[in-house]
Scaffold this motif. Structure first.
Motif, PDB file in Angstrom:
ATOM      1  N   LEU A  72       0.839  -1.201   0.000  1.00 54.30           N
ATOM      2  CA  LEU A  72       0.000   0.000   0.000  1.00 54.30           C
ATOM      3  C   LEU A  72       0.874   1.251   0.000  1.00 54.30           C
ATOM      4  O   LEU A  72       1.941   1.269   0.621  1.00 54.30           O
ATOM      5  CB  LEU A  72      -0.900   0.022   1.237  1.00 54.30           C
ATOM      6  CG  LEU A  72      -1.924  -1.098   1.398  1.00 54.30           C
ATOM      7  CD1 LEU A  72      -2.645  -0.939   2.736  1.00 54.30           C
ATOM      8  CD2 LEU A  72      -2.917  -1.104   0.246  1.00 54.30           C
ATOM      9  N   LEU A  73       0.399   2.292  -0.660  1.00 53.45           N
ATOM     10  CA  LEU A  73       1.114   3.566  -0.668  1.00 53.45           C
ATOM     11  C   LEU A  73       0.368   4.595   0.178  1.00 53.45           C
ATOM     12  O   LEU A  73      -0.820   4.855  -0.049  1.00 53.45           O
ATOM     13  CB  LEU A  73       1.271   4.106  -2.087  1.00 53.45           C
ATOM     14  CG  LEU A  73       1.928   5.487  -2.195  1.00 53.45           C
ATOM     15  CD1 LEU A  73       3.357   5.471  -1.649  1.00 53.45           C
ATOM     16  CD2 LEU A  73       1.914   6.002  -3.630  1.00 53.45           C
ATOM     17  N   VAL A  74       1.075   5.168   1.145  1.00 53.92           N
ATOM     18  CA  VAL A  74       0.548   6.253   1.970  1.00 53.92           C
ATOM     19  C   VAL A  74       1.287   7.533   1.598  1.00 53.92           C
ATOM     20  O   VAL A  74       2.528   7.545   1.532  1.00 53.92           O
ATOM     21  CB  VAL A  74       0.745   5.972   3.478  1.00 53.92           C
ATOM     22  CG1 VAL A  74       0.154   7.102   4.314  1.00 53.92           C
ATOM     23  CG2 VAL A  74       0.127   4.640   3.859  1.00 53.92           C
ATOM     24  N   VAL A  75       0.561   8.599   1.358  1.00 56.27           N
ATOM     25  CA  VAL A  75       1.172   9.893   1.049  1.00 56.27           C
ATOM     26  C   VAL A  75       0.743  10.909   2.096  1.00 56.27           C
ATOM     27  O   VAL A  75      -0.451  11.140   2.297  1.00 56.27           O
ATOM     28  CB  VAL A  75       0.773  10.399  -0.358  1.00 56.27           C
ATOM     29  CG1 VAL A  75       1.395  11.779  -0.616  1.00 56.27           C
ATOM     30  CG2 VAL A  75       1.217   9.415  -1.435  1.00 56.27           C
ATOM     31  N   ASP A  76       1.733  11.499   2.762  1.00 55.56           N
ATOM     32  CA  ASP A  76       1.479  12.607   3.677  1.00 55.56           C
ATOM     33  C   ASP A  76       1.383  13.868   2.826  1.00 55.56           C
ATOM     34  O   ASP A  76       2.372  14.327   2.250  1.00 55.56           O
ATOM     35  CB  ASP A  76       2.620  12.713   4.701  1.00 55.56           C
ATOM     36  CG  ASP A  76       2.361  13.774   5.750  1.00 55.56           C
ATOM     37  OD1 ASP A  76       1.608  14.734   5.466  1.00 55.56           O
ATOM     38  OD2 ASP A  76       2.931  13.684   6.850  1.00 55.56           O
ATOM     39  N   ASN A  77       0.194  14.429   2.752  1.00 58.17           N
ATOM     40  CA  ASN A  77      -0.097  15.566   1.874  1.00 58.17           C
ATOM     41  C   ASN A  77      -0.220  16.879   2.647  1.00 58.17           C
ATOM     42  O   ASN A  77      -0.789  17.849   2.150  1.00 58.17           O
ATOM     43  CB  ASN A  77      -1.402  15.284   1.108  1.00 58.17           C
ATOM     44  CG  ASN A  77      -1.576  16.146  -0.123  1.00 58.17           C
ATOM     45  OD1 ASN A  77      -0.601  16.544  -0.766  1.00 58.17           O
ATOM     46  ND2 ASN A  77      -2.818  16.440  -0.473  1.00 58.17           N
ATOM     47  N   THR A  78       0.326  16.898   3.868  1.00 51.54           N
ATOM     48  CA  THR A  78       0.166  18.056   4.752  1.00 51.54           C
ATOM     49  C   THR A  78       0.659  19.355   4.116  1.00 51.54           C
ATOM     50  O   THR A  78      -0.011  20.387   4.191  1.00 51.54           O
ATOM     51  CB  THR A  78       0.913  17.823   6.078  1.00 51.54           C
ATOM     52  OG1 THR A  78       0.349  16.687   6.736  1.00 51.54           O
ATOM     53  CG2 THR A  78       0.815  19.027   6.993  1.00 51.54           C
ATOM     54  N   PHE A  79       1.834  19.319   3.477  1.00 54.82           N
ATOM     55  CA  PHE A  79       2.425  20.556   2.950  1.00 54.82           C
ATOM     56  C   PHE A  79       1.618  21.158   1.803  1.00 54.82           C
ATOM     57  O   PHE A  79       1.592  22.373   1.639  1.00 54.82           O
ATOM     58  CB  PHE A  79       3.860  20.293   2.480  1.00 54.82           C
ATOM     59  CG  PHE A  79       4.908  20.572   3.523  1.00 54.82           C
ATOM     60  CD1 PHE A  79       4.644  20.392   4.860  1.00 54.82           C
ATOM     61  CD2 PHE A  79       6.171  21.006   3.160  1.00 54.82           C
ATOM     62  CE1 PHE A  79       5.605  20.646   5.827  1.00 54.82           C
ATOM     63  CE2 PHE A  79       7.146  21.265   4.114  1.00 54.82           C
ATOM     64  CZ  PHE A  79       6.868  21.084   5.450  1.00 54.82           C
ATOM     65  N   MET A  80       0.984  20.317   1.002  1.00 52.48           N
ATOM     66  CA  MET A  80       0.268  20.823  -0.172  1.00 52.48           C
ATOM     67  C   MET A  80      -1.190  21.153   0.125  1.00 52.48           C
ATOM     68  O   MET A  80      -1.779  22.021  -0.520  1.00 52.48           O
ATOM     69  CB  MET A  80       0.327  19.803  -1.305  1.00 52.48           C
ATOM     70  CG  MET A  80       1.613  19.798  -2.088  1.00 52.48           C
ATOM     71  SD  MET A  80       1.886  21.313  -3.053  1.00 52.48           S
ATOM     72  CE  MET A  80       2.957  22.237  -1.967  1.00 52.48           C
ATOM     73  N   SER A  81      -1.787  20.422   1.072  1.00 50.63           N
ATOM     74  CA  SER A  81      -3.229  20.498   1.347  1.00 50.63           C
ATOM     75  C   SER A  81      -3.996  19.919   0.162  1.00 50.63           C
ATOM     76  O   SER A  81      -3.445  19.803  -0.942  1.00 50.63           O
ATOM     77  CB  SER A  81      -3.702  21.936   1.630  1.00 50.63           C
ATOM     78  OG  SER A  81      -4.092  22.596   0.435  1.00 50.63           O
ATOM     79  N   PRO A  82      -5.256  19.575   0.355  1.00 53.07           N
ATOM     80  CA  PRO A  82      -6.030  19.024  -0.770  1.00 53.07           C
ATOM     81  C   PRO A  82      -6.222  20.024  -1.903  1.00 53.07           C
ATOM     82  O   PRO A  82      -6.598  19.639  -3.006  1.00 53.07           O
ATOM     83  CB  PRO A  82      -7.384  18.666  -0.133  1.00 53.07           C
ATOM     84  CG  PRO A  82      -7.144  18.624   1.336  1.00 53.07           C
ATOM     85  CD  PRO A  82      -6.044  19.590   1.598  1.00 53.07           C
ATOM     86  N   TYR A  83      -5.974  21.298  -1.632  1.00 57.88           N
ATOM     87  CA  TYR A  83      -6.201  22.305  -2.666  1.00 57.88           C
ATOM     88  C   TYR A  83      -5.175  22.196  -3.788  1.00 57.88           C
ATOM     89  O   TYR A  83      -5.498  22.377  -4.961  1.00 57.88           O
ATOM     90  CB  TYR A  83      -6.187  23.715  -2.068  1.00 57.88           C
ATOM     91  CG  TYR A  83      -6.483  24.778  -3.099  1.00 57.88           C
ATOM     92  CD1 TYR A  83      -7.757  24.876  -3.662  1.00 57.88           C
ATOM     93  CD2 TYR A  83      -5.501  25.667  -3.532  1.00 57.88           C
ATOM     94  CE1 TYR A  83      -8.041  25.829  -4.631  1.00 57.88           C
ATOM     95  CE2 TYR A  83      -5.777  26.624  -4.499  1.00 57.88           C
ATOM     96  CZ  TYR A  83      -7.048  26.704  -5.045  1.00 57.88           C
ATOM     97  OH  TYR A  83      -7.329  27.647  -6.019  1.00 57.88           O
ATOM     98  N   PHE A  84      -3.919  21.918  -3.441  1.00 65.16           N
ATOM     99  CA  PHE A  84      -2.855  21.906  -4.443  1.00 65.16           C
ATOM    100  C   PHE A  84      -2.453  20.503  -4.915  1.00 65.16           C
ATOM    101  O   PHE A  84      -1.721  20.382  -5.889  1.00 65.16           O
ATOM    102  CB  PHE A  84      -1.615  22.615  -3.902  1.00 65.16           C
ATOM    103  CG  PHE A  84      -1.735  24.111  -3.876  1.00 65.16           C
ATOM    104  CD1 PHE A  84      -2.127  24.821  -5.002  1.00 65.16           C
ATOM    105  CD2 PHE A  84      -1.445  24.827  -2.725  1.00 65.16           C
ATOM    106  CE1 PHE A  84      -2.236  26.207  -4.984  1.00 65.16           C
ATOM    107  CE2 PHE A  84      -1.542  26.213  -2.700  1.00 65.16           C
ATOM    108  CZ  PHE A  84      -1.945  26.902  -3.830  1.00 65.16           C
ATOM    109  N   GLN A  85      -2.894  19.455  -4.222  1.00 62.66           N
ATOM    110  CA  GLN A  85      -2.482  18.110  -4.620  1.00 62.66           C
ATOM    111  C   GLN A  85      -3.479  17.074  -4.101  1.00 62.66           C
ATOM    112  O   GLN A  85      -3.907  17.149  -2.952  1.00 62.66           O
ATOM    113  CB  GLN A  85      -1.089  17.817  -4.058  1.00 62.66           C
ATOM    114  CG  GLN A  85      -0.484  16.499  -4.493  1.00 62.66           C
ATOM    115  CD  GLN A  85       0.997  16.414  -4.127  1.00 62.66           C
ATOM    116  OE1 GLN A  85       1.870  16.629  -4.951  1.00 62.66           O
ATOM    117  NE2 GLN A  85       1.286  16.107  -2.876  1.00 62.66           N
TER     118      GLN A  85
END
Length: 388
Positions: free
Chosen positions: A173-186
């Motif tokens: 499984l792939l987990v991506v921490d998207n904290t820096f981008m937020s859902p708005y940018f990624q």
């Protein structure tokens, strides 16, 4: 019946997803549900809620909103970003191997190296600047690959789509921490991620007054496991924190637009400064992965890192002169925050580990807020002149 906003724009979903007017009073903002328990019409017969750790109307409201923003099916909220990490790792079981990007957030690194081994989970760290590097690092018992893009604090990118393909070919499984981008940018789920995680404390809440985390997935099976663990481990957020974070989400689009606008202006200013030796921001053409950023992100975010000339003494003089930008850990709030990773957020790493990652004493990380752009640049300019 609740309206489905999935086909609406980001700003519309940020305001309306999961946020239906109260059917009893017509209140446009649903009431905060503080009750820990819920009346049942018969033994075991209820209206979807029985005990607030297992489920809470305000929490469901928040989880629904984040899932919609991440283009996901299920959102699962937790009491902190770190508790998301612990819960996701609880899915893989003893004897498993986890593969992590090498410059992962310090708190995640701490969990992987100090806590996960106690539970029989081994973690390897690999430089994933080139996605193909993952192939040699995968082991027969690798169950999970954990990445950040961009990373903290060196803002290196990982090719999420390519890494997802390698991960899935291996059966992991792939987990991506998207904290820096937020859902708005990624939106990593659209690039092949199985789980997207956020420290809600940062951009999603956006006001530096809530500690929270969330995981989002499209998989019913993963969602079932996460909600079981959420209830069993009990690291759930309070209803009030969920209310505040849902309120923060309403302005996420306009905040992220301003964060990026300010960050790009600050990064361009710093690039011209004689005492700044390097500026790291994916939105700059000088960033080595600028082209990749443009393919998997819709913008570049509000995080800027840069290296100063001189020593930590110069850095401390600079920090002491700042007036608008606050010296503090964390990021993603409306106010600009600045820190020195080597002695603050990443101090738990050994000097050798920091050196390998490029986390030097003169590397400075700035979370660019939504203040007046000229004020931020002037604050930095005055402080940099004072530092030498």
């Amino acid at each position: 019946m609740a309206h489905n906003y999935d086909n609406n724009g980001f700003g519309t979903r940020a305001i309306h997803a999961g946020q239906e007017p109260d059917p009893t009073t017509g209140a446009v903002i649903p009431p905060l549900s503080l009750s820990t328990t819920f009346k049942q019409s018969a033994a075991g017969v209820h209206k979807g809620f029985d005990y607030s750790r297992s489920g809470n109307p305000t929490r469901v409201n928040f989880e629904t909103a984040v899932a919609s923003l991440e283009k996901g099916k299920h959102g699962v909220a937790f009491s902190s970003g770190s508790s998301v990490t612990a819960t996701v790792l609880s899915m893989v079981g003893a004897g498993s191997h986890v593969l992590s990007v090498n410059d992962v957030y310090g708190g995640t690194y701490r969990y992987f190296t100090k806590v996960a081994p106690v539970n029989g989970i081994e973690t390897s760290f690999v430089d994933l600047k080139e996605a193909a590097s993952i192939k040699e690092a995968l082991k027969p018992n690798t169950k999970l690959v954990w990445i950040e893009s961009p990373t903290n604090p060196t803002l290196r990118l990982a090719d999420i789509k390519a890494i997802a393909e390698y991960t899935h070919a291996h059966g992991a499984l792939l987990v991506v921490d998207n904290t820096f981008m937020s859902p708005y940018f990624q939106n990593p789920l659209l690039l092949g991620a199985d789980i997207v995680v956020h420290s809600v404390t940062k951009y999603i809440n956006g006001h530096s007054d809530v500690v929270m985390g969330v995981a989002v997935t499209n998989s019913d099976e993963i969602h079932e496991k996460l909600t079981f663990l959420q209830n069993s481990l009990g690291a759930v957020p309070s209803a009030f924190d969920c209310y505040l974070a849902r309120r923060g989400i309403m302005t996420l689009e306009v905040r992220m637009q301003r964060h990026e606008e300010n960050a790009l202006a600050v990064a361009r200013f710093l690039e011209t400064h004689a005492k700044v030796t390097e500026v790291i921001y994916p939105g700059l053409e000088s960033h080595p992965q600028h082209a990749l950023a443009k393919t998997q992100q819709t913008g570049f975010g509000g995080m800027v890192s840069f290296r100063m000339d001189g020593t930590l003494d110069n850095v401390n003089k600079f920090l002491g002169k700042l007036n608008i930008i606050t010296l503090a850990e964390s990021l993603g709030g409306v106010e600009s925050l600045i820190e020195v990773p080597a002695v603050m957020t990443h101090a738990s790493l050994s000097p050798e580990q920091r050196a390998a990652l490029g986390i030097t004493d003169t590397l400075v990380r700035v979370s660019i807020g939504i203040e007046n752009q000229n004020d931020l640049i002037q604050d930095l300019d005055i402080a940099l002149k004072f530092a030498y």
